[in-house]
Design a protein around this motif. Structure first.
Motif, PDB file in Angstrom:
ATOM      1  N   ALA A 113       2.462   1.896  -3.373  1.00  9.62           N
ATOM      2  CA  ALA A 113       1.476   2.439  -4.323  1.00  9.62           C
ATOM      3  C   ALA A 113       1.256   3.923  -4.067  1.00  9.62           C
ATOM      4  CB  ALA A 113       0.159   1.675  -4.195  1.00  9.62           C
ATOM      5  N   ALA A 114       1.131   4.294  -2.794  1.00  7.69           N
ATOM      6  CA  ALA A 114       0.902   5.710  -2.468  1.00  7.69           C
ATOM      7  C   ALA A 114       2.092   6.559  -2.893  1.00  7.69           C
ATOM      8  CB  ALA A 114       0.647   5.850  -0.965  1.00  7.69           C
ATOM      9  N   ILE A 134       0.841  -1.199   0.000  1.00  3.40           N
ATOM     10  CA  ILE A 134       0.000   0.000   0.000  1.00  3.40           C
ATOM     11  C   ILE A 134       0.886   1.262   0.000  1.00  3.40           C
ATOM     12  CG2 ILE A 134      -1.806   1.270   1.232  1.00  3.40           C
ATOM     13  CD1 ILE A 134      -2.781  -1.407   0.215  1.00  3.40           C
ATOM     14  N   ALA A 135       1.929   1.234   0.813  1.00  4.79           N
ATOM     15  CA  ALA A 135       2.808   2.414   0.900  1.00  4.79           C
ATOM     16  C   ALA A 135       3.499   2.674  -0.428  1.00  4.79           C
ATOM     17  CB  ALA A 135       3.841   2.208   2.010  1.00  4.79           C
TER      18      ALA A 135
END
Lengths: 212, 84
Positions: free
Chosen positions: B53-54, B50-51
């Motif tokens: 991707a962000a 997730i990180a």
């Protein structure tokens, strides 16, 4: 200091000033700030999606999509920090979950044990595989609640939201949400009692009528 | 991720555990347990994916990922390895 994570895990609590600093650093592409924001919120977003959609991959997709939305808004300056980050994040999350639930036609999730078992097989990594009987019954009972009740439970428990945040997010008085949560707990209690009664009479467990 | 045992419906500040009747308080705690299990059901490397991707989104000024489009975890693992 306004505790943005009030009524939730003290370990993940973040105050407004710290969050504001994190968002400021994140907007410039600071990787450590993003990792911290993800650490604070991604599992809560994931858990909310999982509680409704019962699928790991889809829930992770939603967590990624929500944090990507946040990244776009924060990174491009479209989001202005005014101490309302968490209600905004959770509103984005709820909208994505609702969209996905509609897309998947999951508004009327089956509560029949056989149908649920089929659904788990379909989903591969679905919810409930390792649940105790007690938690499995609870999960089945939640599925029979009206959407409004289910959502308030999801925000409160899976999203770890305080009632003040929920009130901000939904634009409703806090007392209304307190009452709704209490009412949802009562409905759950009644549903579980019905399930238990059916179980002791030898009827098929897990099949309960949709609560009104 | 854990929830405080001290919060309840009538006291968002969470400093009065006695405000809910015992049966509902037990149900409230069971819901917390269910939430903890669900939150812990992610696959390994969840937060890293997730990180990344962000971070990619910010780096690309919102061009790489449009909201609603998912990067497969396998692709993010590759990117993670590259970045490391």
């Amino acid at each position: 200091m306004y505790a943005l994570a009030s009524a939730k895990d003290p370990e993940s609590a973040v105050d407004e000033a710290r969050l504001s600093g994190l968002l400021g650093r994140a907007s410039t592409g600071d990787a450590d700030a993003w990792r911290e924001i993800v650490r604070l919120y991604a599992r809560r977003v994931y858990a909310m999606a999982f509680s409704r959609l019962h699928n790991r991959d889809v829930s992770e997709e939603i967590a990624q999509s929500v944090l990507a939305t946040v990244a776009v808004k924060v990174g491009t300056g479209a989001y202005t920090e005014q101490g309302r980050f968490e209600p905004w994040l959770m509103r984005v999350t709820m909208n994505r979950i609702r969209d996905e639930a509609r897309r998947r036609g999951r508004q009327a999730t089956p509560t029949d044990p056989v149908a649920l078992a089929d659904m788990r097989e379909d989903d591969g990594a679905a919810a409930g595989a390792g649940d105790s009987n007690r938690l499995g019954a609870l999960r089945a009972a939640i599925e029979t609640l009206p959407d409004a009740d289910r959502e308030v439970l999801m925000m409160r428990h899976h999203g770890q939201m305080g009632f003040k945040e929920m009130a901000e997010m939904l634009g409703e008085p806090m007392g209304t949400l307190l009452a709704r949560h209490h009412r949802a707990l009562r409905k759950l209690k009644d549903l579980l009692a019905v399930q238990e009664d059916h179980g002791t009479r030898g009827a098929a467990p897990g099949r309960v009528e949709k609560a009104s | 991720m854990t929830n405080s045992n001290h919060r309840n419906s009538f006291n968002p500040a969470g400093d009065d555990p006695a405000a809910l009747e015992p049966e509902l308080a037990a149900l409230d705690a069971a819901l917390d347990e269910l939430a903890r299990r669900d939150a812990a059901s992610t696959g390994p490397g969840f937060e890293d994916r997730i990180a990344v991707a962000a971070i990619l989104v910010v780096d690309a000024a919102g061009v790489v990922l449009e909201p609603g489009h998912w990067v497969p975890p396998s692709a993010l693992v590759c990117v993670s390895l590259f970045l490391v």
